[in-house]
Design an enzyme around this catalytic site. Structure first.
Site, PDB file in Angstrom:
ATOM      1  N   ASP A 144     -32.677 107.815-108.659  1.00  0.00           N
ATOM      2  CA  ASP A 144     -32.904 108.629-107.927  1.00  0.00           C
ATOM      3  C   ASP A 144     -31.196 109.292-107.282  1.00  0.00           C
ATOM      4  OD1 ASP A 144     -32.703 106.972-106.171  1.00  0.00           O
ATOM      5  OD2 ASP A 144     -34.653 107.625-105.614  1.00  0.00           O
ATOM      6  N   ASP A 162     -44.146 107.087 -96.366  1.00  0.00           N
ATOM      7  CA  ASP A 162     -45.050 108.018 -97.047  1.00  0.00           C
ATOM      8  C   ASP A 162     -45.286 107.348 -98.496  1.00  0.00           C
ATOM      9  OD1 ASP A 162     -42.724 108.683 -98.204  1.00  0.00           O
ATOM     10  OD2 ASP A 162     -42.516 110.980 -97.827  1.00  0.00           O
ATOM     11  N   HIS A 197     -43.084 107.290-100.912  1.00  0.00           N
ATOM     12  CA  HIS A 197     -43.254 107.581-102.710  1.00  0.00           C
ATOM     13  C   HIS A 197     -42.543 106.332-103.114  1.00  0.00           C
ATOM     14  CE1 HIS A 197     -39.024 107.932 -99.665  1.00  0.00           C
ATOM     15  NE2 HIS A 197     -38.668 107.437-100.638  1.00  0.00           N
ATOM     16  N   GLU A 209     -42.260 112.368-103.681  1.00  0.00           N
ATOM     17  CA  GLU A 209     -42.762 112.802-102.621  1.00  0.00           C
ATOM     18  C   GLU A 209     -44.026 112.698-102.452  1.00  0.00           C
ATOM     19  OE1 GLU A 209     -41.277 111.644-100.167  1.00  0.00           O
ATOM     20  OE2 GLU A 209     -39.409 113.005 -99.434  1.00  0.00           O
TER      21      GLU A 209
HETATM   22  C1  GLP Z   1     -35.507 105.728-100.341  1.00  0.00           C
HETATM   23  C2  GLP Z   1     -34.977 105.823-102.230  1.00  0.00           C
HETATM   24  C3  GLP Z   1     -36.274 104.314-102.564  1.00  0.00           C
HETATM   25  C4  GLP Z   1     -36.304 103.924-101.408  1.00  0.00           C
HETATM   26  C5  GLP Z   1     -36.725 103.828-100.471  1.00  0.00           C
HETATM   27  C6  GLP Z   1     -36.962 103.045 -99.574  1.00  0.00           C
HETATM   28  O1  GLP Z   1     -36.389 106.705-100.319  1.00  0.00           O
HETATM   29  N1  GLP Z   1     -34.874 106.589-102.469  1.00  0.00           N
HETATM   30  O2  GLP Z   1     -35.703 104.499-103.956  1.00  0.00           O
HETATM   31  O3  GLP Z   1     -37.545 103.370-102.183  1.00  0.00           O
HETATM   32  O4  GLP Z   1     -35.659 105.218-100.153  1.00  0.00           O
HETATM   33  O5  GLP Z   1     -35.789 102.320 -98.729  1.00  0.00           O
HETATM   34  P1  GLP Z   1     -35.732 101.149 -98.068  1.00  0.00           P
HETATM   35  O6  GLP Z   1     -35.649 100.335 -98.499  1.00  0.00           O
HETATM   36  O7  GLP Z   1     -34.305 101.451 -97.665  1.00  0.00           O
HETATM   37  O8  GLP Z   1     -36.726 101.099 -96.804  1.00  0.00           O
END
Ligand code: GLP
Length: 260
Positions: A67, A136, A138, A143
């Site tokens: 993404d 959440d 995702h 989402e």
């Molecule tokens: C963002 C990214 C996800 C990631 C999530 C969790 O939303 N788009 O790919 O898994 O954050 O982030 P973190 O690893 O910093 O908790």
């Protein structure tokens, strides 16, 4: 889904790195699906170490990132282009022509998304998709309420996700509202999936994804339908799972040929 519970994020990340490295050694032209966020940082650090010290060769590897934020230029400090460059790509011998990250500045989002899907297909599909998870539930930026059959497209972030990602931006107002993300269906097409989650703040999302019903309210729960999905968590992220004892037992009893 295989659940691997490890004492620390470091232990979990080293297992994940070993697994990715094994694939790259067995299949030098492997196609990797990559994630951003704090979670995979140690995994990338370890892959970089293996490249420097153990000749792990990325020259034939192709990558597709999950993404990117709409509106951010590749050199924006909070873009996922910058994240991947700083934490991984700049430190290994990957061919820049084989790196794919959604273009946050594209002038035609639907056409770009179609082309991204086509590029994944043309590369032969993703061999191994690395995933984190949002608080959440995702995956990528899919989402809750995302279609479980969705493909790469634009999504609108929830206020919670914008809050969770504020650190890279400074204030919540600066966090983009829109993103381009691989769809849940795109992720499910990967031949193998590796979901990493660390810390107490991920425990509810992990419990819902692993032991809850399959539902678009927890997009990661669709991984229960994936034939080769592994979830590597530390003890705190695992703390709300009901069957941790069984998952540990399964991991301890693995025959040698199946060990990660
Ligand atoms: C963002 C990214 C996800 C990631 C999530 C969790 O939303 N788009 O790919 O898994 O954050 O982030 P973190 O690893 O910093 O908790």
């Amino acid at each position: 889904m295989e659940i691997i519970v490890q004492p620390t994020p470091e232990d979990a990340s080293l297992i994940a790195a070993r697994h990715v490295a094994r694939l790259v050694r067995e299949k030098p032209d492997a196609v990797l699906g990559l994630a951003t966020g704090a979670t995979p940082l140690t995994l990338y650090r370890e892959l970089v170490r293996m490249h420097r010290e153990e000749e792990l060769d990325f020259s034939g590897v192709t990558t597709f990132n999950l993404d990117e934020y709409v509106g951010l230029a590749p050199d924006h400090p909070a873009s996922y282009h910058t994240f991947m460059r700083e934490h991984f790509f700049a430190h290994v011998n990957i061919d820049p022509g084989r790196i794919h990250i959604p273009d946050g500045l594209t002038s035609d989002v639907p056409a770009f998304c179609r082309a991204y899907e086509d590029a994944i297909k043309a590369a032969g599909g993703i061999d191994l998709q690395v995933l984190g998870i949002g608080t959440d539930g995702h995956i990528g930026f899919n989402e809750p309420s995302s279609s479980l059959a969705s493909r790469t497209r634009i999504k609108t972030l929830t206020p919670r996700t914008r809050r969770d990602n504020v650190a890279a931006f400074g204030t919540q107002e600066q966090v983009p509202i829109h993103v381009i993300t691989m769809g849940v269906g795109t992720i499910m097409d990967a031949r193998e999936v590796l979901l990493l989650a660390f810390g107490i703040k991920k425990s509810a999302a992990i419990a819902a994804a692993v032991e809850g019903p399959v539902t678009s309210m927890s997009p990661a729960s669709i991984l229960q339908m994936h034939p080769v999905a592994r979830c590597i968590v530390d003890v705190t992220a695992a703390s709300r799972l009901a069957r941790t004892g069984y998952y540990r037992w399964v991991y301890q009893q693995k025959p040698d040929w199946q060990k990660l």
